[in-house]
Motif scaffolding. Structure first.
Motif, PDB file in Angstrom:
ATOM      1  N   LYS A   1       0.812  -1.210   0.000  1.00  0.00           N
ATOM      2  CA  LYS A   1       0.000   0.000   0.000  1.00  0.00           C
ATOM      3  C   LYS A   1       0.848   1.265   0.000  1.00  0.00           C
ATOM      4  O   LYS A   1       0.372   2.343  -0.366  1.00  0.00           O
ATOM      5  CB  LYS A   1      -0.937  -0.013   1.207  1.00  0.00           C
ATOM      6  N   LYS A   2       2.124   1.131   0.423  1.00  0.00           N
ATOM      7  CA  LYS A   2       3.018   2.282   0.469  1.00  0.00           C
ATOM      8  C   LYS A   2       3.664   2.570  -0.893  1.00  0.00           C
ATOM      9  O   LYS A   2       4.342   3.578  -1.059  1.00  0.00           O
ATOM     10  CB  LYS A   2       4.107   2.060   1.510  1.00  0.00           C
ATOM     11  N   THR A   3       3.475   1.668  -1.849  1.00  0.00           N
ATOM     12  CA  THR A   3       4.060   1.855  -3.173  1.00  0.00           C
ATOM     13  C   THR A   3       3.326   2.971  -3.911  1.00  0.00           C
ATOM     14  O   THR A   3       2.089   3.010  -3.931  1.00  0.00           O
ATOM     15  CB  THR A   3       3.976   0.554  -3.998  1.00  0.00           C
ATOM     16  N   ASP A   4       4.076   3.867  -4.522  1.00  0.00           N
ATOM     17  CA  ASP A   4       3.486   4.970  -5.282  1.00  0.00           C
ATOM     18  C   ASP A   4       3.351   4.644  -6.765  1.00  0.00           C
ATOM     19  O   ASP A   4       2.353   4.977  -7.399  1.00  0.00           O
ATOM     20  CB  ASP A   4       4.332   6.239  -5.117  1.00  0.00           C
ATOM     21  N   ILE A   5       4.403   4.020  -7.318  1.00  0.00           N
ATOM     22  CA  ILE A   5       4.427   3.760  -8.765  1.00  0.00           C
ATOM     23  C   ILE A   5       5.013   2.370  -9.002  1.00  0.00           C
ATOM     24  O   ILE A   5       5.993   1.985  -8.362  1.00  0.00           O
ATOM     25  CB  ILE A   5       5.292   4.805  -9.509  1.00  0.00           C
ATOM     26  N   VAL A   6       4.446   1.634  -9.948  1.00  0.00           N
ATOM     27  CA  VAL A   6       5.042   0.394 -10.434  1.00  0.00           C
ATOM     28  C   VAL A   6       5.404   0.604 -11.896  1.00  0.00           C
ATOM     29  O   VAL A   6       4.551   0.991 -12.711  1.00  0.00           O
ATOM     30  CB  VAL A   6       4.092  -0.801 -10.284  1.00  0.00           C
ATOM     31  N   ILE A   7       6.691   0.390 -12.200  1.00  0.00           N
ATOM     32  CA  ILE A   7       7.153   0.482 -13.589  1.00  0.00           C
ATOM     33  C   ILE A   7       7.216  -0.938 -14.127  1.00  0.00           C
ATOM     34  O   ILE A   7       8.007  -1.755 -13.645  1.00  0.00           O
ATOM     35  CB  ILE A   7       8.516   1.178 -13.667  1.00  0.00           C
ATOM     36  N   ALA A   8       6.368  -1.240 -15.086  1.00  0.00           N
ATOM     37  CA  ALA A   8       6.208  -2.606 -15.568  1.00  0.00           C
ATOM     38  C   ALA A   8       6.781  -2.745 -16.976  1.00  0.00           C
ATOM     39  O   ALA A   8       6.345  -2.067 -17.906  1.00  0.00           O
ATOM     40  CB  ALA A   8       4.731  -2.997 -15.560  1.00  0.00           C
ATOM     41  N   GLY A   9       7.745  -3.629 -17.116  1.00  0.00           N
ATOM     42  CA  GLY A   9       8.302  -3.936 -18.425  1.00  0.00           C
ATOM     43  C   GLY A   9       7.658  -5.171 -19.008  1.00  0.00           C
ATOM     44  O   GLY A   9       6.593  -5.624 -18.563  1.00  0.00           O
ATOM     45  N   GLU A  10       8.321  -5.757 -19.984  1.00  0.00           N
ATOM     46  CA  GLU A  10       7.804  -6.966 -20.626  1.00  0.00           C
ATOM     47  C   GLU A  10       7.809  -8.132 -19.641  1.00  0.00           C
ATOM     48  O   GLU A  10       8.678  -8.240 -18.780  1.00  0.00           O
ATOM     49  CB  GLU A  10       8.668  -7.311 -21.849  1.00  0.00           C
ATOM     50  N   SER A  11       6.821  -9.010 -19.760  1.00  0.00           N
ATOM     51  CA  SER A  11       6.686 -10.215 -18.936  1.00  0.00           C
ATOM     52  C   SER A  11       6.543  -9.896 -17.459  1.00  0.00           C
ATOM     53  O   SER A  11       6.989 -10.659 -16.598  1.00  0.00           O
ATOM     54  CB  SER A  11       7.900 -11.152 -19.155  1.00  0.00           C
TER      55      SER A  11
ATOM     56  N   LEU B   1      -4.472  -3.012  -6.142  1.00  0.00           N
ATOM     57  CA  LEU B   1      -4.393  -1.958  -5.134  1.00  0.00           C
ATOM     58  C   LEU B   1      -4.641  -0.570  -5.719  1.00  0.00           C
ATOM     59  O   LEU B   1      -4.670   0.422  -4.985  1.00  0.00           O
ATOM     60  CB  LEU B   1      -3.007  -1.983  -4.456  1.00  0.00           C
ATOM     61  N   GLY B   2      -4.795  -0.490  -7.019  1.00  0.00           N
ATOM     62  CA  GLY B   2      -5.051   0.801  -7.651  1.00  0.00           C
ATOM     63  C   GLY B   2      -3.831   1.699  -7.700  1.00  0.00           C
ATOM     64  O   GLY B   2      -3.956   2.932  -7.713  1.00  0.00           O
ATOM     65  N   ILE B   3      -2.630   1.106  -7.722  1.00  0.00           N
ATOM     66  CA  ILE B   3      -1.375   1.874  -7.747  1.00  0.00           C
ATOM     67  C   ILE B   3      -1.091   2.320  -9.183  1.00  0.00           C
ATOM     68  O   ILE B   3      -1.371   1.599 -10.147  1.00  0.00           O
ATOM     69  CB  ILE B   3      -0.212   1.000  -7.210  1.00  0.00           C
ATOM     70  N   ARG B   4      -0.521   3.503  -9.296  1.00  0.00           N
ATOM     71  CA  ARG B   4      -0.191   4.019 -10.626  1.00  0.00           C
ATOM     72  C   ARG B   4       0.830   3.098 -11.304  1.00  0.00           C
ATOM     73  O   ARG B   4       1.825   2.698 -10.696  1.00  0.00           O
ATOM     74  CB  ARG B   4       0.397   5.424 -10.517  1.00  0.00           C
ATOM     75  N   ILE B   5       0.551   2.773 -12.572  1.00  0.00           N
ATOM     76  CA  ILE B   5       1.422   1.879 -13.337  1.00  0.00           C
ATOM     77  C   ILE B   5       1.936   2.605 -14.571  1.00  0.00           C
ATOM     78  O   ILE B   5       1.153   3.235 -15.300  1.00  0.00           O
ATOM     79  CB  ILE B   5       0.660   0.598 -13.750  1.00  0.00           C
ATOM     80  N   ILE B   6       3.251   2.526 -14.780  1.00  0.00           N
ATOM     81  CA  ILE B   6       3.847   3.047 -16.017  1.00  0.00           C
ATOM     82  C   ILE B   6       4.348   1.843 -16.793  1.00  0.00           C
ATOM     83  O   ILE B   6       5.310   1.169 -16.371  1.00  0.00           O
ATOM     84  CB  ILE B   6       4.992   4.023 -15.723  1.00  0.00           C
ATOM     85  N   ASP B   7       3.686   1.519 -17.906  1.00  0.00           N
ATOM     86  CA  ASP B   7       4.076   0.347 -18.691  1.00  0.00           C
ATOM     87  C   ASP B   7       4.447   0.707 -20.123  1.00  0.00           C
ATOM     88  O   ASP B   7       4.598  -0.172 -20.977  1.00  0.00           O
ATOM     89  CB  ASP B   7       2.974  -0.715 -18.681  1.00  0.00           C
ATOM     90  N   ASN B   8       4.611   2.015 -20.353  1.00  0.00           N
ATOM     91  CA  ASN B   8       5.020   2.477 -21.679  1.00  0.00           C
ATOM     92  C   ASN B   8       6.404   3.094 -21.566  1.00  0.00           C
ATOM     93  O   ASN B   8       6.597   4.078 -20.849  1.00  0.00           O
ATOM     94  CB  ASN B   8       4.002   3.509 -22.207  1.00  0.00           C
TER      95      ASN B   8
END
Length: 672
Positions: free
Chosen positions: A633-643, A654-661
């Motif tokens: 819950k303390k996570t602000d951003i998840v940066i998601a790459g391939e796989s 959890l509705g955390i902001r995701i950057i996958d681009n």
């Protein structure tokens, strides 16, 4: 000429093969006489052809005296280790690691960490070495230094026959870490013919590797053991065992004890056995190192400000001896604190001759029953093979002369004041020893790094040129210096050049040079990173400071009191007027606090095409982000790459902001 070159190449390969068998594997395959013939044949070919190949073993020892050590920035930081001194402390470390793995696996059930396994190695007592190989060729060797920047000692390290100058691995750059040592048997043989016998093996190795004459280094016949690949630009290891196998395969000498364990109790069961064996080795060790074997677990656990969370050093219990207490002197520190130092009849403990011992204060003397101990027998202990400590009297009889507690400063005669448990001299403006100590600290390597400067120099400048504070150094002239004893034109010019060079300094070093009470190198670096400007720090309040990590109320009050002291304010003002310009070095700059990642807790998952996760993490940390290994819950951003796997799923839940681009990510970082 072609035939001569081919013959030389074949001889070099044959000699290095025999070197590896002799120095690294301890399995000589030919006699010394046969080896000498090979070496002499190579020398003859080089003389006849006028050609010496760069990798020739005849070039291990240079003929030239070196002018000094150049700084070397390590590609990967060399970390210290947290310490344990008993099995319970090791279990505490293990319990933290096990809890982390359980919590991580609860949140990452699709990609869990494996059950904990461990590796245990000897903790060598020598000088840390960091070797750099580029395309298989040894191109640099450096000391640990402060963990980030060390001193280049390539010429010295090349004299160590057990260190390969070429390795089979050719795919890019790697840094390999180990320990330079002097074997105890070699020390004994050296001392049989030495004009000045060496006291102990550790200092002998350290002194040789920091000697500007490589021939002196070569004469000590040093050895080296390796235990870590600290940096690689392309190679990955799944475990510590795989890393050790790589080191062996690439001709590095690995310690004689590297054992794997499936449980922490298996590790603890071996501690007593290895401790009992410590003196059977032909080199000094001061403990054991316990590491988690799995690489992914290490990456997930990460580091504190000082230590890897996945490793700990078990320090041997101190060794004790009995000797006679000869005297107690009272020394004045640069902060005015008065510290008692005990001088004892010289006694040997674990290969080291001890003459001076630590005493904290007069209360310490009373608690240990040493008030009437001058001339009496006492127990001393060499804690962790490093610091001699005076423990107490052998008997309870009052059979010695009294240790007198001073009421005036041994340096300036001012009346002392008791503050807490310690005596202090409050005469900051006139106490000779305090002033010399502050000037010495200011010029030291971790501070302003003024070359050619020493405590003796500070004392001489105080006595002969009325240098009373750091700012006075920048008023010195050539005519002032050249007339001093032991100062010729060259030394005078060198010191003036060093002073001029020191004016352009990084803020962290400048803050450390000021000698702020209750702060050290790590704290001043943290202050520099946070405030980035001297005057902003000088205006800070205690409330602001305690909000920073690892700064408590006492330290915050010390910092604020220091900068609000009119004497210190004037001293700093004089330094700035003299041209001293403390600024942020590049590695400390936080890029734009208004950037979208500043102060955010970020989790990286999946494969990032443009760069590895480690490199991305470092860039984000430089922008003020905190990188975490798990989503919460303390996570602000998840940066998601391939796989990307379970971390991405949990972030979505959890509705955390995701950057996958990736393009969006680079634009936010200002790199698109």
């Amino acid at each position: 000429m072609t035939d001569a070159l081919e013959a030389m190449k074949a001889l070099i390969e044959e000699i290095y093969s025999h070197n590896h068998l002799y120095y690294t594997m301890d399995q000589p395959s030919i006699s010394d006489a046969e080896y000498d013939k090979l070496y002499d044949r190579l020398v003859a070919l080089e003389l006849a052809s006028g050609i010496t190949l760069p990798n020739s073993p005849t070039q291990r020892v240079g003929d030239q005296l070196l002018k000094g050590f150049d700084p070397h920035r390590h590609k990967s930081r060399l970390w210290s280790l947290d310490k344990a001194q008993n099995p319970d402390e090791i279990r505490t470390w293990y319990n933290r690691a096990a809890k982390f793995v359980d919590e991580y696996n609860d949140q990452n059930d699709e990609d869990p960490l494996p059950p904990l396994t461990f590796v245990m190695e000897l903790k060598f007592d020598g000088l840390t070495l960091n070797l750099t190989y580029d395309q298989g060729i040894l191109v640099q060797a450096a000391t640990r230094g402060n963990g980030v920047v060390g001193e280049g000692i390539l010429a010295q390290v090349k004299t160590i026959r057990s260190i390969p100058t070429e390795i089979p691995y050719r795919d890019g750059i790697i840094e390999v870490q180990g320990e330079g040592i002097m074997n105890l048997s070699v020390l004994d043989e050296y001392n049989k013919t030495a004009v000045e016998p060496l006291k102990n093996a550790r200092n002998a190795a350290a002194g040789a590797l920091r000697n500007l004459n490589p021939k002196v280094t070569d004469s000590r016949k040093l050895n080296a053991y390796f235990y870590q690949v600290g940096y690689t630009d392309s190679l990955k290891f799944t475990s510590h065992q795989a890393m050790v196998d790589f080191l062996r395969d690439n001709r590095f000498k690995v310690g004689p004890f590297v054992e794997m364990y499936d449980s922490i109790e298996g590790v603890i069961d071996q501690l007593e056995n290895i401790t009992a064996m410590r003196h059977t080795y032909d080199f000094l060790i001061d403990g054991l190192v316990i590491k988690i074997n799995d690489t992914l677990t290490r990456e997930a656990m990460g580091y504190t400000d000082k230590f890897p969370r996945w490793a700990i050093a078990f320090k041997f219990e101190a060794e004790e001896a009995i000797t006679t207490l000869l005297s107690v002197s009272w020394e004045v520190g640069r902060t005015g604190k008065i510290t008692p130092v005990a001088k004892v009849e010289p006694v040997n403990i674990a290969g080291v001759t001890v003459q001076n011992c630590t005493l904290n204060n007069y209360g310490d003397i009373e608690r240990k029953g040493l008030k009437h101990a001058l001339g009496s027998q006492v127990y001393i202990r060499r804690s962790n093979d490093v610091i001699p400590e005076l423990l107490g009297k052998v008997t309870e009889e009052i059979d010695g002369e009294e240790v007198i507690c001073p009421d005036t400063c041994p340096s300036c005669g001012s009346v002392l004041e008791l503050k807490g448990a310690h005596l202090f001299c409050l005469n900051r403006l006139e106490c000779r020893t305090q002033l010399i100590g502050r000037i010495t600290l200011f010029a030291s390597r971790d501070a302003m790094d003024i070359e050619t400067f020493s405590g003796m120099t500070a004392e001489q400048l105080y006595n002969d040129l009325d240098v009373r504070e750091p700012a006075d150094l920048y008023s010195l002239t050539f005519d002032d210096l050249v007339k001093l004893e032991r100062f010729g034109e060259k030394k005078a010019n060198n010191l003036l050049a060093s002073l001029e060079k020191s004016k352009q300094c990084d803020l962290a070093s400048f803050l450390y040079a000021l000698g702020i009470p209750n702060t050290g190198r790590s704290t001043t670096r943290q202050l520099a990173e946070h405030y980035r400007d001297l005057h902003k720090l000088m205006a800070a309040t205690p409330e602001e400071l305690v909000a920073l990590n690892d700064i408590g109320g006492i330290m915050a009050e010390s910092i604020v009191s220091f900068f609000r002291d009119p004497i210190m304010q004037r001293s700093i003002e004089r330094l700035l007027e003299a041209g001293v310009n403390p600024t942020m070095e590049e590695s400390l700059v936080v890029i734009d606090r208004d950037n979208p990642f500043y102060g955010k807790t970020i989790v990286l998952t999946g494969t990032l095409p443009s760069m590895g996760r480690d490199e991305m993490g470092k860039k984000l940390e430089a922008m003020g982000a905190k990188i975490s290994g798990s989503v919460s819950k303390k996570t602000d951003i998840v940066i998601a790459g391939e796989s990307a796997g379970s971390k991405l799923t949990k972030a979505q839940d959890l509705g955390i902001r995701i950057i996958d681009n990736e393009q969006e990510l680079l634009e936010l970082m200002g790199e698109a």
